[in-house]
Design an enzyme around this catalytic site. Structure first.
Site, PDB file in Angstrom:
ATOM      1  N   ALA A  75       0.831  -1.209   0.000  1.00  0.00           N
ATOM      2  CA  ALA A  75       0.000   0.000   0.000  1.00  0.00           C
ATOM      3  C   ALA A  75       0.859   1.250   0.000  1.00  0.00           C
ATOM      4  O   ALA A  75       0.486   2.270   0.585  1.00  0.00           O
ATOM      5  CB  ALA A  75      -0.922  -0.013   1.219  1.00  0.00           C
ATOM      6  N   ALA A  76       2.006   1.187  -0.658  1.00  0.00           N
ATOM      7  CA  ALA A  76       2.967   2.293  -0.592  1.00  0.00           C
ATOM      8  C   ALA A  76       2.886   3.243  -1.766  1.00  0.00           C
ATOM      9  O   ALA A  76       3.463   4.324  -1.724  1.00  0.00           O
ATOM     10  CB  ALA A  76       4.393   1.732  -0.491  1.00  0.00           C
TER      11      ALA A  76
ATOM     12  N   ARG B 149      -1.752   8.268 -11.615  1.00  0.00           N
ATOM     13  CA  ARG B 149      -2.910   8.205 -12.511  1.00  0.00           C
ATOM     14  C   ARG B 149      -4.215   8.529 -11.806  1.00  0.00           C
ATOM     15  O   ARG B 149      -5.211   8.864 -12.448  1.00  0.00           O
ATOM     16  CB  ARG B 149      -2.980   6.824 -13.176  1.00  0.00           C
ATOM     17  CG  ARG B 149      -1.964   6.625 -14.290  1.00  0.00           C
ATOM     18  CD  ARG B 149      -2.041   5.229 -14.863  1.00  0.00           C
ATOM     19  NE  ARG B 149      -1.484   4.244 -13.955  1.00  0.00           N
ATOM     20  CZ  ARG B 149      -1.509   2.928 -14.165  1.00  0.00           C
ATOM     21  NH1 ARG B 149      -2.103   2.438 -15.244  1.00  0.00           N
ATOM     22  NH2 ARG B 149      -0.964   2.094 -13.298  1.00  0.00           N
TER      23      ARG B 149
ATOM     24  N   LYS C  81      -3.793   6.099  -2.405  1.00  0.00           N
ATOM     25  CA  LYS C  81      -4.760   5.405  -3.252  1.00  0.00           C
ATOM     26  C   LYS C  81      -5.635   4.439  -2.463  1.00  0.00           C
ATOM     27  O   LYS C  81      -6.845   4.354  -2.685  1.00  0.00           O
ATOM     28  CB  LYS C  81      -4.029   4.665  -4.370  1.00  0.00           C
ATOM     29  CG  LYS C  81      -4.944   3.885  -5.297  1.00  0.00           C
ATOM     30  CD  LYS C  81      -4.237   3.395  -6.533  1.00  0.00           C
ATOM     31  CE  LYS C  81      -3.158   2.394  -6.243  1.00  0.00           C
ATOM     32  NZ  LYS C  81      -2.667   1.722  -7.470  1.00  0.00           N
TER      33      LYS C  81
ATOM     34  N   GLN D  84       8.256   1.583   2.998  1.00  0.00           N
ATOM     35  CA  GLN D  84       9.050   1.438   1.784  1.00  0.00           C
ATOM     36  C   GLN D  84       9.411   2.853   1.341  1.00  0.00           C
ATOM     37  O   GLN D  84       8.622   3.556   0.721  1.00  0.00           O
ATOM     38  CB  GLN D  84       8.260   0.713   0.682  1.00  0.00           C
ATOM     39  CG  GLN D  84       9.071   0.450  -0.569  1.00  0.00           C
ATOM     40  CD  GLN D  84       8.243  -0.144  -1.702  1.00  0.00           C
ATOM     41  OE1 GLN D  84       7.011  -0.079  -1.673  1.00  0.00           O
ATOM     42  NE2 GLN D  84       8.907  -0.719  -2.689  1.00  0.00           N
TER      43      GLN D  84
ATOM     44  N   THR E 178       7.536  -4.438  -6.613  1.00  0.00           N
ATOM     45  CA  THR E 178       6.830  -5.310  -5.672  1.00  0.00           C
ATOM     46  C   THR E 178       7.789  -6.161  -4.850  1.00  0.00           C
ATOM     47  O   THR E 178       7.560  -6.389  -3.658  1.00  0.00           O
ATOM     48  CB  THR E 178       5.865  -6.221  -6.438  1.00  0.00           C
ATOM     49  OG1 THR E 178       6.587  -6.923  -7.472  1.00  0.00           O
ATOM     50  CG2 THR E 178       4.742  -5.407  -7.070  1.00  0.00           C
TER      51      THR E 178
ATOM     52  N   GLU F 223       6.280 -10.322 -16.814  1.00  0.00           N
ATOM     53  CA  GLU F 223       5.562  -9.052 -16.745  1.00  0.00           C
ATOM     54  C   GLU F 223       5.248  -8.553 -18.154  1.00  0.00           C
ATOM     55  O   GLU F 223       5.981  -8.825 -19.114  1.00  0.00           O
ATOM     56  CB  GLU F 223       6.395  -8.017 -15.985  1.00  0.00           C
ATOM     57  CG  GLU F 223       6.665  -8.381 -14.535  1.00  0.00           C
ATOM     58  CD  GLU F 223       5.402  -8.492 -13.710  1.00  0.00           C
ATOM     59  OE1 GLU F 223       4.426  -7.777 -14.014  1.00  0.00           O
ATOM     60  OE2 GLU F 223       5.370  -9.303 -12.767  1.00  0.00           O
TER      61      GLU F 223
ATOM     62  N   ASN G 265      -1.518 -13.001 -13.849  1.00  0.00           N
ATOM     63  CA  ASN G 265      -1.243 -12.908 -12.424  1.00  0.00           C
ATOM     64  C   ASN G 265      -1.921 -11.669 -11.850  1.00  0.00           C
ATOM     65  O   ASN G 265      -1.492 -10.548 -12.119  1.00  0.00           O
ATOM     66  CB  ASN G 265       0.271 -12.824 -12.199  1.00  0.00           C
ATOM     67  CG  ASN G 265       0.613 -12.408 -10.786  1.00  0.00           C
ATOM     68  OD1 ASN G 265      -0.045 -12.814  -9.830  1.00  0.00           O
ATOM     69  ND2 ASN G 265       1.653 -11.594 -10.650  1.00  0.00           N
TER      70      ASN G 265
ATOM     71  N   ASN H  56      -6.353   1.749 -10.462  1.00  0.00           N
ATOM     72  CA  ASN H  56      -5.217   2.610 -10.777  1.00  0.00           C
ATOM     73  C   ASN H  56      -5.629   3.988 -11.263  1.00  0.00           C
ATOM     74  O   ASN H  56      -4.774   4.850 -11.454  1.00  0.00           O
ATOM     75  CB  ASN H  56      -4.337   1.946 -11.838  1.00  0.00           C
ATOM     76  CG  ASN H  56      -3.690   0.679 -11.317  1.00  0.00           C
ATOM     77  OD1 ASN H  56      -2.978   0.701 -10.322  1.00  0.00           O
ATOM     78  ND2 ASN H  56      -3.953  -0.439 -11.983  1.00  0.00           N
TER      79      ASN H  56
END
Length: 404
Positions: free
Chosen positions: A10-11, A16, A23, A75, A81, A157, A172, A230
């Site tokens: 949650a960092a 956007r 967020k 963080q 991640t 990714e 994922n 996002n």
């Protein structure tokens, strides 16, 4: 049964979203997104939760810091991640159970999915397990790469995919379960060897496979649940999906919602059996409604409202932080704020409580079996006895009652 800890990421700032608010504190149907992830973890049997904070950390800690099972880890730099999980190593060093890793901006997560993930992990005796989903449009998601036997080979990714890998629809959504010692060993080996020069958590799976560990993938996430938030459009989409779930649950419990698409009900609201919610009703906050009531159309019920059984609130009524006992009627154009109205009282069309004196909120109390005439204005603080009859169109103060 193994102990379970969850790491919730949650960092992020989320440029956007174009927001100064973290967020994960943006609301979906009345609650912060992060609250839904916390609920799902606890319902799935998680014993301890680590929230990775960064941007706006003070606001997140202020909102959730009073919950005893939560630890916060900062963080300081946003390096991916994998780096977020690396920040939690000190908290995990003495823990030998299972570690779940989840995203804090995924409010549509379900505890049932986490339970399936954990069960698969334990049944297969895996070193690591992830829950996957199938999307018709997988753009932006890491692709699940399997061999010809269906065994997982890793996750690529989106930005690192070949043209062939971009055609894969199994993706994922960010639901991981690791044996904690396996995770800690893998974190030591992760390198930022990718397009973004970040530490990817998915590399921990590749390292586990390369060192002989068993990695399992279970397709358990419904496509709609996979959506992270996002931007504001996705926030709106998530709210719409959550609203459908809230209303479905209420209708299954015996509540009639006449026109679901034109009704909005807060996730914190409680509504009793055989109550009817008419179109264009808006229920916000911690609101409780009893049985056999009729609410709306165009009713607005605000936080702190408590409604008994057999109550009727009609067109353009607004109720705020008010208790209505059984049998109360307020059928037309009334505002009732910070009031206590006892059983079987009738509030005439356009009657209202004037609850703010210019400096602070004041209370109104109305006894049982009272009739408040149309257009009457009750100036708080005021207490009206039982079986009273107030004339239409009058401005009534406590002094007026004493004179009477």
């Amino acid at each position: 049964m193994a102990q379970k800890v969850a790491i919730i990421m949650a960092a992020g700032q989320s440029t956007r979203m174009n927001t100064k608010l973290p967020k994960v504190l943006h609301e979906v149907c009345g609650r912060p997104m992060l609250s839904y992830v916390l609920d799902a973890c606890r319902q799935a049997g998680v014993d301890r939760i680590i929230i990775v904070v960064g941007y706006g950390k003070e606001q997140i800690i202020d909102r959730f810091g009073d919950q005893a099972d939560i630890t916060f880890v900062e963080q300081k730099e946003q390096k991916g991640t994998g780096h977020a999980v690396m920040c939690c190593r000190d908290e995990l060093e003495r823990f030998k159970g299972q570690t779940l890793i989840l995203c804090g901006d995924a409010p549509l997560i379900r505890s049932e999915t986490l339970k399936t993930l954990i069960e698969k992990h334990e049944q297969e005796k895996s070193a690591a397990t992830l829950a996957t989903t199938i999307l018709d449009n997988p753009a932006g998601y890491g692709r699940i790469v399997r061999d010809s036997y269906g065994n997982i080979q890793g996750i690529v990714e989106h930005n690192d995919c070949t043209d062939q890998q971009l055609q894969i629809k199994e993706v994922n959504p960010g639901y991981f379960c690791f044996e904690t010692p396996v995770l800690l060993d893998a974190l030591k080996e992760i390198k930022p060897n990718n397009v973004k020069n970040e530490y990817y958590l998915t590399d921990a799976l590749h390292i586990t496979i390369a060192t002989g560990g068993k990695v399992t993938a279970v397709t358990a996430v419904a496509p709609e649940d996979a959506m992270g938030v996002n931007n504001r459009r996705q926030l709106s989409q998530a709210s719409k999906i959550m609203q459908e779930r809230i209303q479905d649950k209420l209708m299954d419990a015996g509540v009639t919602i006449v026109d679901p698409p034109n009704t909005w009900i807060d996730v914190r609201a409680q509504i009793g059996q055989d109550t009817v919610i008419e179109p264009f009703t808006y229920i916000h906050g911690q609101v409780s409604i009893g049985t056999n009531c009729r609410i709306g159309p165009f009713a607005f019920l605000r936080n702190g409202t408590q409604i008994g059984d057999d109550v009727v609130l009609g067109v353009f009524t607004e109720i705020k932080n008010t208790r209505l006992a059984d049998g109360v009627r307020a059928r037309h154009h009334s505002y009732l704020g910070d009031a206590e109205i006892e059983a079987n009282s009738d509030i005439g069309a356009g009657a209202l409580t004037a609850n703010f004196d210019g400096q602070k909120i004041q209370k109104t109390k109305i006894g049982p079996n009272t009739f408040v005439g149309p257009g009457a204005v009750l100036v708080a603080p005021i207490e009206i006895g039982p079986d009273s009859h107030l004339e239409p169109g009058k401005v009534v103060t406590q002094k007026d009652l004493k004179k009477g």
